[in-house]
Motif scaffolding. Structure first.
Motif, short mmCIF file in Angstrom:
data_model
loop_
_atom_site.label_atom_id
_atom_site.label_comp_id
_atom_site.label_asym_id
_atom_site.label_seq_id
_atom_site.Cartn_x
_atom_site.Cartn_y
_atom_site.Cartn_z
N ALA A 1 8.89 21.43 28.37
CA ALA A 1 7.86 20.44 28.91
C ALA A 1 6.42 21.07 29.13
O ALA A 1 5.67 20.61 28.80
CB ALA A 1 8.35 19.63 30.04
N LEU A 2 6.78 22.34 29.74
CA LEU A 2 5.32 23.06 30.11
C LEU A 2 4.61 23.14 28.90
O LEU A 2 3.43 23.09 28.81
CB LEU A 2 5.65 24.40 30.62
CG LEU A 2 6.27 24.29 32.42
CD1 LEU A 2 6.70 25.72 32.67
CD2 LEU A 2 5.29 23.62 33.30
N ILE A 3 5.27 23.74 27.85
CA ILE A 3 4.41 24.07 26.64
C ILE A 3 3.98 22.85 25.98
O ILE A 3 2.83 22.66 25.38
CB ILE A 3 5.46 24.44 25.49
CG1 ILE A 3 6.20 25.98 26.00
CG2 ILE A 3 5.05 24.97 24.08
CD1 ILE A 3 5.07 27.16 26.16
N CYS A 4 4.67 21.68 26.01
CA CYS A 4 4.28 20.21 25.71
C CYS A 4 2.86 20.05 26.32
O CYS A 4 2.03 19.59 25.84
CB CYS A 4 5.39 19.35 25.60
SG CYS A 4 6.62 19.45 24.53
N PHE A 5 2.98 19.98 27.82
CA PHE A 5 1.71 19.69 28.52
C PHE A 5 0.64 20.66 28.22
O PHE A 5 -0.37 20.15 28.11
CB PHE A 5 2.23 19.83 29.85
CG PHE A 5 2.77 18.65 30.65
CD1 PHE A 5 2.38 17.35 30.44
CD2 PHE A 5 3.81 18.91 31.20
CE1 PHE A 5 3.06 16.39 30.74
CE2 PHE A 5 4.63 17.81 31.66
CZ PHE A 5 4.03 16.48 31.37
N GLN A 6 0.89 21.81 28.04
CA GLN A 6 -0.27 22.82 27.64
C GLN A 6 -0.69 22.56 26.04
O GLN A 6 -1.90 22.33 26.07
CB GLN A 6 0.10 24.25 27.56
CG GLN A 6 -0.70 25.22 27.13
CD GLN A 6 -0.10 26.84 27.25
OE1 GLN A 6 0.13 27.18 28.34
NE2 GLN A 6 0.20 27.38 26.04
N TYR A 7 0.29 22.12 25.47
CA TYR A 7 -0.28 21.56 24.03
C TYR A 7 -1.36 20.58 23.89
O TYR A 7 -2.13 20.39 23.40
CB TYR A 7 0.79 21.44 23.13
CG TYR A 7 0.33 21.10 21.70
CD1 TYR A 7 0.35 22.05 20.51
CD2 TYR A 7 0.38 19.63 21.35
CE1 TYR A 7 0.12 21.66 19.35
CE2 TYR A 7 -0.17 19.17 20.07
CZ TYR A 7 -0.01 20.20 19.01
OH TYR A 7 -0.64 19.75 17.61
#
Length: 322
Positions: free
Chosen positions: A299-305
């Motif tokens: 989720a953190l990666i998705c938000f960052q993306y």
């Protein structure tokens, strides 16, 4: 493309874990299932055929180190997995976003580890290794031999938790099947037969353990459909069953992950690889909050993306991530 070299982040994380453990600021403890076996002086070879064999194998080197360094060894051992998590998460961010995680993402990622015991850290190592392997399979950037080692390693480490094991193996199986259909690779007959010879017993053991774990869990909670419904009470499924106990507290704590789930459902189709991994974690989270934590690093990666995509600072055209 993610670098294959050992990043400085991992080395720094290992030194930090050693420092925190050495001064007693953070310790990673063993969990009862394996601790009881160690205290009973059970040798791993005596557990062949036992459902706890693989999780005990993973923890056993830590116990041996603990015997030489009392009150320190096992925590230092888990520190190796913490360092691996930092390196793997960095690699995952490079695969998805083509850049390292942001400061705020690192802060959340590291804070999550401070609340974990030894099993949680190792479970995240298994999942992050799984996630990186799945994304590399999706891009056709992993050789057959390395893929087999990575899949076997992720599955072995995931055995520390039945739920994590089932989600990890399911994700690896799906991405392997998808890659074999969309990105078939040519190889010599000798190499193919050698690979089959090595992979067959590994796949058999994984499939047998998967079936045993599923049956064991269902039987523990009552068997059949009753067991499945009871299992839902130990994860997000508690909301589907309408239970009221501590609902408000749990809902508040998990609201960011629930928001991600909603975002996942309304996002574009077809689902991209990172979203698919997130779906596996949230789906497994229906049956256990421990498994649900696997959604955090994805989720953190998705938000960052998405944040970067809105600003259009570094996402290249045609990015496949989410």
């Amino acid at each position: 493309m993610a670098s294959s070299k050992l990043p400085a982040d991992g080395i720094v994380a290992l030194l930090a874990a050693t420092f925190l453990t050495g001064f007693g600021l953070k310790t990673f403890e063993a969990w009862p299932q394996v601790l009881d076996l160690w205290q009973a002086e059970v040798h791993p070879i005596l557990l062949i055929g036992h459902p706890h064999l693989f999780r005990y194998l993973v923890a056993y080197p830590g116990f041996m180190l603990e015997a030489y360094l009392p009150s320190l060894g096992f925590s230092l051992y888990v520190g190796l997995f913490f360092a691996a998590n930092v390196a793997l998460w960095r690699k995952l961010s490079l695969l998805v976003c083509e850049r390292k995680p942001t400061v705020w993402a690192w802060a959340i990622f590291l804070a999550a580890h401070l609340a974990m015991n030894g099993r949680g850290v190792i479970a995240w190592t298994a999942w992050l290794l799984c996630a990186c392997t799945c994304l590399e399979m999706n891009r056709g950037e992993i050789q057959a031999g390395r893929k087999l080692v990575a899949m076997a390693g992720a599955s072995l480490l995931a055995a520390v938790s039945t739920g994590v094991f089932m989600v990890t193996v399911s994700a690896l199986t799906y991405f392997h099947w998808k890659a074999s259909r969309t990105r078939p690779k040519k190889m010599s007959r000798l190499k193919r037969y050698t690979l089959y010879l090595v992979a067959t017993p590994i796949v058999f053991v994984m499939a047998n353990y998967f079936a045993t774990a599923l049956t064991k869990n269902l039987d523990f909670y009552g068997g059949g459909l009753t067991g499945a419904l009871t299992m839902l009470e130990h994860g997000l499924g508690v909301f589907l069953l309408g239970r009221s106990t501590s609902i408000l507290l749990v809902l508040t704590a998990l609201s960011p992950l629930l928001a991600v789930a909603v975002l996942l459902m309304i996002s574009g189709r077809p689902m991209r690889p990172a979203q698919t991994l997130l779906a596996f974690a949230i789906g497994g989270g229906l049956f256990g909050f421990t498994v649900l934590t696997l959604a955090i690093p994805i989720a953190l990666i998705c938000f960052q993306y998405r944040a970067a995509n809105r600003s259009r600072k570094f996402i290249k055209p045609g990015s496949y991530a989410i």
